[in-house]
Design an enzyme around this catalytic site. Structure first.
Site, PDB file in Angstrom:
ATOM      1  N   LYS A  83     -51.211  33.543 -67.577  1.00  0.00           N
ATOM      2  CA  LYS A  83     -52.520  32.898 -67.495  1.00  0.00           C
ATOM      3  C   LYS A  83     -52.903  32.172 -68.778  1.00  0.00           C
ATOM      4  O   LYS A  83     -53.369  31.035 -68.736  1.00  0.00           O
ATOM      5  CB  LYS A  83     -53.579  33.964 -67.181  1.00  0.00           C
ATOM      6  CG  LYS A  83     -54.959  33.353 -67.061  1.00  0.00           C
ATOM      7  CD  LYS A  83     -56.032  34.382 -66.787  1.00  0.00           C
ATOM      8  CE  LYS A  83     -57.356  33.651 -66.621  1.00  0.00           C
ATOM      9  NZ  LYS A  83     -58.478  34.553 -66.400  1.00  0.00           N
TER      10      LYS A  83
ATOM     11  N   GLU B  47     -49.161  34.374 -48.684  1.00  0.00           N
ATOM     12  CA  GLU B  47     -48.206  33.604 -49.489  1.00  0.00           C
ATOM     13  C   GLU B  47     -46.840  33.464 -48.823  1.00  0.00           C
ATOM     14  O   GLU B  47     -46.109  32.515 -49.095  1.00  0.00           O
ATOM     15  CB  GLU B  47     -48.062  34.218 -50.885  1.00  0.00           C
ATOM     16  CG  GLU B  47     -49.290  34.045 -51.777  1.00  0.00           C
ATOM     17  CD  GLU B  47     -50.322  35.151 -51.581  1.00  0.00           C
ATOM     18  OE1 GLU B  47     -50.194  35.943 -50.618  1.00  0.00           O
ATOM     19  OE2 GLU B  47     -51.263  35.228 -52.388  1.00  0.00           O
TER      20      GLU B  47
ATOM     21  N   MET C 179     -34.270  40.305 -28.582  1.00  0.00           N
ATOM     22  CA  MET C 179     -32.907  40.486 -29.069  1.00  0.00           C
ATOM     23  C   MET C 179     -32.633  41.970 -29.304  1.00  0.00           C
ATOM     24  O   MET C 179     -31.520  42.455 -29.070  1.00  0.00           O
ATOM     25  CB  MET C 179     -32.684  39.675 -30.352  1.00  0.00           C
ATOM     26  CG  MET C 179     -31.231  39.490 -30.728  1.00  0.00           C
ATOM     27  SD  MET C 179     -30.249  38.670 -29.449  1.00  0.00           S
ATOM     28  CE  MET C 179     -30.297  36.969 -30.002  1.00  0.00           C
TER      29      MET C 179
ATOM     30  N   PHE D 243     -53.332  44.807 -64.603  1.00  0.00           N
ATOM     31  CA  PHE D 243     -53.761  44.579 -63.220  1.00  0.00           C
ATOM     32  C   PHE D 243     -53.009  43.379 -62.627  1.00  0.00           C
ATOM     33  O   PHE D 243     -52.934  42.328 -63.248  1.00  0.00           O
ATOM     34  CB  PHE D 243     -55.277  44.325 -63.187  1.00  0.00           C
ATOM     35  CG  PHE D 243     -55.785  43.950 -61.823  1.00  0.00           C
ATOM     36  CD1 PHE D 243     -55.740  44.864 -60.770  1.00  0.00           C
ATOM     37  CD2 PHE D 243     -56.302  42.686 -61.581  1.00  0.00           C
ATOM     38  CE1 PHE D 243     -56.200  44.515 -59.506  1.00  0.00           C
ATOM     39  CE2 PHE D 243     -56.771  42.333 -60.311  1.00  0.00           C
ATOM     40  CZ  PHE D 243     -56.719  43.249 -59.285  1.00  0.00           C
ATOM     41  N   GLN D 244     -52.452  43.554 -61.462  1.00  0.00           N
ATOM     42  CA  GLN D 244     -51.705  42.511 -60.739  1.00  0.00           C
ATOM     43  C   GLN D 244     -50.523  41.971 -61.536  1.00  0.00           C
ATOM     44  O   GLN D 244     -50.203  40.797 -61.448  1.00  0.00           O
ATOM     45  CB  GLN D 244     -52.632  41.367 -60.308  1.00  0.00           C
ATOM     46  CG  GLN D 244     -53.571  41.788 -59.180  1.00  0.00           C
ATOM     47  CD  GLN D 244     -54.250  40.621 -58.476  1.00  0.00           C
ATOM     48  OE1 GLN D 244     -54.509  39.587 -59.069  1.00  0.00           O
ATOM     49  NE2 GLN D 244     -54.565  40.805 -57.199  1.00  0.00           N
TER      50      GLN D 244
END
Lengths: 202, 563
Positions: free
Chosen positions: B163, B51, B471, B113-114
Site C-alpha cells: 500500500k 475476485e 459428469m 490484517f489481510q
C-alpha cells in the site's frame, strides 16, 4: 562395501550448475520447482559468482527421479535462471567441505590424528575430549574419513554439498552486463528498503 | 521525467502497455489505486462480484482477443480469491496480468490484517511474479511482467505492490527496453530439424497433425491450412486447439481425447508420423501414455522446450513458434494427396460418426447444442464451464475460426463460463457470445450476473440443466456401480434468480421450444438466460475411460441409444 566404493550411487547423480539472478526468492523458486516436479535434490550449494548480481547454484540431482534434460529445461523456464549447465559428462572437479567433530581422549587422539593425516584433513579445533577435523574433497573421500572416525564416536557433521567446475579453459559463466539503469533497478527489485518507513496499518 | 505516486505510475505503465480494461474489486490496500483511477479515463474498470470472477474475466478477455487481460484484487482474501483464475490461465497458457495490493512495507512479514504471501502462493502457477518494494521500480517491473506474459509461451504474471508503495512519490522513468538475461524465447525453429521433419513427413504413409492451443496463440491457423493442404496431412486438434483448423475443411477430423471423436482417436492411434503443433501431449488427449501408438514417430513443434520429450520420446524436436516454423516446413515438404490414408479415416468416420445427434422425443443436450449451431449459422463465440455440457459444446457445435471456443481445458475450472464470457464480450463487443452453463458449474460463479446488468452486456446464458453434477453422475454410473454419491444438486429457480437481477429468462421444457427460445434470445438486445431442462441421464460419448488407451475408445451402448 568399502568406504571408497560408493561409485554406483555417485554415477546416477547429475551435477547441474545454474547461474541465477541474485534476487529475493530465487532459491525458493528453484526449490519449489524440484518439489513440484518430484526431482530429488541430493545437495544444493549457493554462493556469489564472478559476475556482480549473479549467483552460482550447484545442484546434485538424483538421476533416477529426474531425467536431467527435464531438470535443465524446467530450470531454464524460471525467468531468474540465466544459464544451466549439466557437468556430468564434462571433465570436472567436484569438491565438498566437511567439518567432523569426533570424540577422543588422551589415549586415542594420536591415532585419530594419524587417520586425519592420511585424508589430508586439518585439525581446526581441539578440546580435552573432542577434535574438529576439516576435510576437502569429493564425496567418497569425506564418506571415507567419516567411516574411519565412526569407531571413535562422531558428535556432529557439517557438510557443504558439492561445488563443481569444468577443467581447462571452458567455463559455465555468463558475461552479459545489463545497462546501468536497468541493473540498478534489478538490484533493488523486491528487496527490503533501507531506513525507517512510516508506519501505516490503515 | 515526471514525479508521480506509485498508483499513478502503475496505471500509467499499464496504459502505456495498451491496457484498456481492468477487472477488479477494491479493498483497503488498493484504495490509493482506486483513488487514482478516475485520472485515467482510458482505463475501464469492471467491478466483479468475487475476485475469482475478475481473474476469469481477464482470461476470457485474453482468449477472445489475443490481448493480455488484467485483473486486480486487494491483499489477503482478494489476492487468494484470484488464485483459481490465475491457475486456470497457467494451465492453458493465457496472458493474464494479476495486480494485487499488499500491506504496507513495515507490516510485511508481520501477519498484519489481510496480509497473504501472494507471491509465494502463486509462485508455481505464474510464469513469473514480483513484489515491488519501491515506487521507482514500478515502470520497469510492469514492462517486464507484460513482456513475460505476452511473449514466448504466454502465461499469467502477478505483480504485488504494498500500500505505501502506491502512495510513495518518485520519478517516473519509463524504460525504453526490456532486458532479461534469463528469458529469451526461441521462436524461429532450428533449420536442420525442420529439414529432418520435412523428410520424415515426406516418407510417411499415414501422417497426422495434432494441432493445439499454441497454433491459436501463435496466430498460425492460416499457416497450418497451407501446410496441411500441401502435405495432404489430415488434421485433428486437441480440445483447446478447437478452432485452430476450420472444422469445415475437408482435411479436418475433429478433436481427440477422452471425449474426442472416435475416428480422431483412431487416426492418432493409426498414424505412422504424429506431428504435434503447439500442444503438450496431455493425458486427457493421449490416453494411457505407454499404449499410445507405440510405432508412431513424433515430430513435436512447440515454443516451450520443456514440453518436448516430457511425456513422449520425440523423433524430431522443433523449438519455435508455429507461425515461424510452419511456413518453412510447408516450403520443404512434397505435395502429396495421400488418398488411401484419408479414405481410411473417412471410412472410420462413416462407421463411427461420433457427432450425430440421434432422434429422440427427449430434449437431448446434443440436440440443443446442434440447434444453437444451426440457428447461429456457426458464428457465435461459445464459452463453457466444465463438465458434460462442456464436452457437448465441443462435440455438437462446429467451429470455424480461432478463439471461437473458450473453455478451461487444463485446470477444468467449474464456474469459468459466465465470467469468461463477460471478459470475451467486453474484449470483442460486436461478437454474439453464448455462455454454455452447467447447472452445477453455473452455481459456482452466478453472482457475476450482476456485471451483465452493470455493463449492459448482451450475453446469452444457456443452462444445460439436468439436476445433476452430470459428469460425476456419469462416472459413478459407469465406474462406481451407480453409487450416486452427492451428484444430485439442488438449485434455485434460475429464471426467478435472473429476474431478481433484472435479466430476462426463459425456461425451456420441451424439445419443440428449443429453436424458438434460441431465436428469441438472439432477438433480445440485452442479456438473457435460457434454462434448458435437458434429459437428465444422458451421458457423454465416445469415451476413453480413465487410464485406458486411445485405441480403447468406447461408444454409446445400444441401450442408451434407444432412449
Amino acid at each position: 562395501m568399502s568406504a571408497y566404493t560408493n561409485g554406483a550411487r555417485i554415477q546416477s547423480h547429475h551435477t547441474v550448475v545454474a547461474i541465477v539472478e541474485n534476487k529475493p526468492g530465487v532459491l525458493m523458486r528453484v526449490a519449489s520447482l524440484f518439489r513440484r516436479r518430484g526431482f530429488n535434490i541430493e545437495s544444493l550449494t549457493v554462493g556469489h559468482s564472478e559476475e556482480e548480481g549473479l549467483s552460482r547454484l550447484t545442484l546434485v540431482v538424483d538421476g533416477e527421479s529426474a531425467p536431467v534434460e527435464q531438470v535443465e529445461k524446467q530450470l531454464y523456464k524460471l525467468i531468474d535462471v540465466v544459464k544451466v549447465s549439466d557437468l556430468s559428462h564434462e571433465d570436472m572437479l567436484a569438491r565438498e567441505l566437511a567439518m567432523i567433530k569426533v570424540r577422543c581422549n588422551n589415549v586415542n587422539r594420536h591415532e585419530l590424528l594419524d587417520i586425519a593425516n592420511v585424508f589430508r584433513a586439518d585439525v581446526v579445533d581441539i578440546a580435552t575430549n573432542s577434535v574438529i577435523l576439516q576435510v576437502v574433497g569429493d564425496e567418497s573421500k569425506i564418506d571415507g574419513l567419516t567411516k574411519m572416525c565412526e569407531p571413535y564416536g562422531i558428535k556432529e557433521i557439517a557438510r557443504t554439498g558439492r561445488v563443481a567446475m569444468v577443467r581447462g579453459a571452458k567455463t559455465t559463466t555468463v558475461h552479459e552486463a545489463e545497462p546501468e539503469k536497468i541493473a540498478r533497478i534489478h538490484a533493488s527489485q523486491g528487496r527490503r528498503v533501507e531506513g525507517a518507513l512510516p508506519f501505516s496499518s490503515d | 521525467m515526471a514525479r508521480m505516486t506509485g498508483a499513478q505510475m502503475t496505471l500509467d505503465s499499464l496504459q502505456r502497455e495498451g491496457v484498456d480494461t481492468i477487472f477488479g474489486y477494491p479493498g483497503g490496500v488498493v484504495l490509493p489505486l482506486y483513488d487514482t483511477l478516475p485520472q485515467f479515463p482510458g482505463i475501464r474498470h469492471v467491478l466483479c462480484r468475487h475476485e475469482q470472477g475478475a481473474a476469469h474475466m481477464a482470461d476470457g478477455y485474453a482468449r477472445a482477443s489475443g490481448r493480455m487481460g488484467v485483473c486486480l484484487g486487494t491483499s489477503g482474501p482478494g489476492a487468494t480469491n484470484l488464485v483459481t483464475g490465475i491457475c486456470t490461465s497457467w494451465m492453458d497458457s493465457t496472458p493474464v496480468f494479476a495486480l494485487t495490493g499488499n500491506v504496507a512495507r513495515t507490516l510485511l512479514g508481520k501477519d498484519g490484517f489481510q496480509e497473504a504471501d501472494i507471491t509465494g502462493i502463486t509462485q508455481p502457477i505464474t510464469k513469473h511474479n514480483y513484489l515491488v518494494m519501491n515506487a521507482r521500480e514500478i515502470p520497469l517491473t510492469i514492462r517486464e511482467a507484460v513482456h513475460i506474459a505476452t511473449t514466448g509461451r504466454p502465461g499469467p504474471v502477478l505483480v504485488d505492490i504494498p500500500k505505501d508503495v502506491f502512495q510513495e512519490t518518485d520519478e517516473f522513468d519509463w524504460p525504453e527496453q526490456v532486458r532479461l538475461r534469463g528469458y529469451k524465447p526461441t521462436v524461429e525453429g532450428h533449420a536442420g530439424m525442420i529439414k529432418r521433419a520435412a523428410e520424415l513427413i515426406d516418407q510417411a504413409k499415414r501422417p497426422i497433425v495434432i494441432a493445439g492451443h499454441g497454433v491459436i496463440w501463435a496466430d498460425a491457423h492460416r499457416e497450418l491450412i497451407e501446410f496441411a493442404e500441401k502435405a495432404g496431412v489430415p488434421v485433428i486438434t486437441t480440445f483447446l486447439g478447437i478452432g485452430a483448423f476450420p472444422e469445415s475443411h475437408p482435411l479436418s477430423y475433429g478433436w481427440l481425447g477422452m471425449h474426442g471423436m472416435y475416428y480422431a482417436n483412431m487416426a492418432a492411434d493409426g498414424a505412422d508420423v504424429v506431428i504435434g503443433i503447439g500442444m503438450r501431449f496431455d493425458d486427457r488427449a493421449m490416453g494411457r501414455f505407454k499404449d499410445f501408438n507405440p510405432t508412431a514417430k513424433i515430430v513435436h513443434i512447440d515454443i516451450d522446450p520443456a514440453e518436448i520429450g516430457k511425456n513422449f520420446p520425440t523423433a524430431v524436436p522443433i523449438v519455435g513458434s508455429a507461425k515461424n516454423v510452419l511456413p518453412k516446413l510447408t516450403e520443404q515438404v512434397k505435395q502429396q494427396p495421400r488418398k488411401e490414408w484419408v479414405r481410411w479415416i473417412d471410412q472410420v468416420r462413416e462407421e463411427h460418426p461420433s457427432r450425430d445427434v440421434r432422434e429422440s422425443r427427449h430434449m437431448l443436450p446434443q440436440y440443443v447444442m446442434r440447434t444453437l449451431y444451426d440457428e447461429t449459422s456457426g458464428d457465435a463465440t461459445i464459452v463453457t464451464g466444465v463438465g458434460q455440457h462442456q464436452m457437448w459444446a465441443g462435440q455438437h457445435y462446429f467451429y470455424k475460426r480461432p478463439r471461437q471456443l473458450i473453455t478451461s481445458g487444463g485446470l477444468g475450472t467449474m464456474g469459468f463460463e459466465l465470467p469468461a464470457a463477460i471478459g470475451a464480450q467486453i474484449a470483442v463487443p460486436g461478437q454474439e457470445t453464448w455462455a454454455i452453463c452447467g447447472d452445477g458449474s453455473f452455481q459456482m460463479t452466478l453472482q457475476e450476473m450482476a456485471v451483465l446488468v452493470d455493463e449492459q452486456l448482451p450475453i446469452k446464458m444457456a443452462i444445460f440443466n439436468n439436476g445433476y453434477l452430470g459428469m460425476i453422475r456419469q462416472w459413478q454410473q459407469l465406474f462406481y456401480d451407480q453409487n450416486y454419491s452427492s451428484c444430485g444438486i439442488s438449485q434455485p429457480d434460475f429464471c426467478k434468480l435472473a429476474d431478481a437481477y433484472g435479466i430476462r429468462a426463459i425456461r425451456v421444457e420441451t424439445k419443440a421450444e428449443v429453436p424458438l427460445a434460441i431465436r428469441e434470445a438472439r432477438a433480445h438486445k440485452g442479456p438473457i438466460l435460457l434454462d434448458f431442462q435437458i434429459d437428465q441421464e444422458e451421458n457423454v460419448w465416445p469415451m476413453v475411460p480413465a487410464g485406458a488407451a486411445l485405441s480403447e475408445t468406447i461408444e454409446a451402448p445400444e441401450a442408451e441409444l434407444a432412449r
